[in-house]
Design a protein around this motif. Sequence first.
Motif, PDB file in Angstrom:
ATOM      1  N   VAL A  89       0.865  -1.180   0.000  1.00  0.00           N
ATOM      2  CA  VAL A  89       0.000   0.000   0.000  1.00  0.00           C
ATOM      3  C   VAL A  89       0.902   1.230   0.000  1.00  0.00           C
ATOM      4  O   VAL A  89       1.882   1.292   0.738  1.00  0.00           O
ATOM      5  CB  VAL A  89      -0.921   0.032   1.246  1.00  0.00           C
ATOM      6  N   ARG A  90       0.546   2.188  -0.865  1.00  0.00           N
ATOM      7  CA  ARG A  90       1.254   3.474  -0.892  1.00  0.00           C
ATOM      8  C   ARG A  90       0.203   4.547  -0.605  1.00  0.00           C
ATOM      9  O   ARG A  90      -0.877   4.545  -1.191  1.00  0.00           O
ATOM     10  CB  ARG A  90       1.912   3.694  -2.252  1.00  0.00           C
ATOM     11  N   LEU A  91       0.522   5.455   0.289  1.00  0.00           N
ATOM     12  CA  LEU A  91      -0.423   6.474   0.729  1.00  0.00           C
ATOM     13  C   LEU A  91       0.186   7.854   0.552  1.00  0.00           C
ATOM     14  O   LEU A  91       1.334   8.090   0.933  1.00  0.00           O
ATOM     15  CB  LEU A  91      -0.774   6.244   2.208  1.00  0.00           C
ATOM     16  N   LYS A  92      -0.614   8.746  -0.023  1.00  0.00           N
ATOM     17  CA  LYS A  92      -0.226  10.156  -0.139  1.00  0.00           C
ATOM     18  C   LYS A  92      -1.318  10.987   0.509  1.00  0.00           C
ATOM     19  O   LYS A  92      -2.502  10.708   0.342  1.00  0.00           O
ATOM     20  CB  LYS A  92      -0.088  10.572  -1.606  1.00  0.00           C
ATOM     21  N   LEU A  93      -0.901  12.007   1.257  1.00  0.00           N
ATOM     22  CA  LEU A  93      -1.831  12.977   1.835  1.00  0.00           C
ATOM     23  C   LEU A  93      -1.518  14.327   1.224  1.00  0.00           C
ATOM     24  O   LEU A  93      -0.374  14.790   1.291  1.00  0.00           O
ATOM     25  CB  LEU A  93      -1.680  13.060   3.350  1.00  0.00           C
ATOM     26  N   ASP A  94      -2.508  14.935   0.610  1.00  0.00           N
ATOM     27  CA  ASP A  94      -2.349  16.237  -0.045  1.00  0.00           C
ATOM     28  C   ASP A  94      -1.167  16.245  -1.019  1.00  0.00           C
ATOM     29  O   ASP A  94      -0.410  17.207  -1.103  1.00  0.00           O
ATOM     30  CB  ASP A  94      -2.193  17.349   1.000  1.00  0.00           C
ATOM     31  N   GLY A  95      -0.991  15.144  -1.731  1.00  0.00           N
ATOM     32  CA  GLY A  95       0.061  15.043  -2.738  1.00  0.00           C
ATOM     33  C   GLY A  95       1.442  14.688  -2.196  1.00  0.00           C
ATOM     34  O   GLY A  95       2.374  14.470  -2.957  1.00  0.00           O
ATOM     35  N   GLN A  96       1.586  14.608  -0.896  1.00  0.00           N
ATOM     36  CA  GLN A  96       2.870  14.283  -0.267  1.00  0.00           C
ATOM     37  C   GLN A  96       2.891  12.820   0.169  1.00  0.00           C
ATOM     38  O   GLN A  96       1.906  12.338   0.725  1.00  0.00           O
ATOM     39  CB  GLN A  96       3.112  15.165   0.971  1.00  0.00           C
ATOM     40  N   ASP A  97       4.007  12.124  -0.071  1.00  0.00           N
ATOM     41  CA  ASP A  97       4.128  10.734   0.388  1.00  0.00           C
ATOM     42  C   ASP A  97       3.963  10.679   1.899  1.00  0.00           C
ATOM     43  O   ASP A  97       4.617  11.414   2.629  1.00  0.00           O
ATOM     44  CB  ASP A  97       5.490  10.144   0.016  1.00  0.00           C
ATOM     45  N   ALA A  98       3.071   9.813   2.358  1.00  0.00           N
ATOM     46  CA  ALA A  98       2.829   9.673   3.798  1.00  0.00           C
ATOM     47  C   ALA A  98       3.259   8.303   4.298  1.00  0.00           C
ATOM     48  O   ALA A  98       3.784   8.177   5.404  1.00  0.00           O
ATOM     49  CB  ALA A  98       1.351   9.903   4.116  1.00  0.00           C
TER      50      ALA A  98
END
Length: 179
Positions: A89-98
């Motif tokens: 799983v890859r997660l980004k918040l507001d376009g930033q890697d999280a």
Amino acid sequence: MPVIANMDSFHKLLVAAALGALSCAALAQQVSKEQIKGLDEQVQDIKKDVLAISSELQLLEEKLLYPSNTQVSLFVSLKGNGKLRLDAVRLKLDGQDAANHIYTFKELEALQGGGVQRIHTGNVRTGEHFAEVTLIGKTGETDFQQVATYKFKKAAEPKLLEIVVDRSESSGKVIQFKE
């Protein structure tokens, strides 16, 4: 005869001294076993105290680093029993890697058994935000990848967002979000 009597007394005295030394050694050994047992109990008590302090420090650190007015936490869970095997799983918040996470066999077992994984905790300001989730896995022998975005509103209280991976065959939309 007085020499023989003296030798006999000397032997008795020697035997008595040896028996006394043996009983003192046994008593010392018994005392040291009791002392060791007492020390072991003290060590176990200290371990319990250290673990409790560590847990409290971790909670305080989380409150300090992620105050409730800016805290957002994202979780991953599985539902259904299709052929989809989650690999990463890859997660980004507001376009930033999280967060990026590659799953082990034991983690997948836990998720399949109803477990929920906290994949990210961070700080965001109040207002509108978006999360982008990319799932990588396999369905049978074919590679699988799906991307989904979700817009959410962050208020003053902590925000909890669950990413539900629906593995059922009938579902075309594998990634679902739940607040």
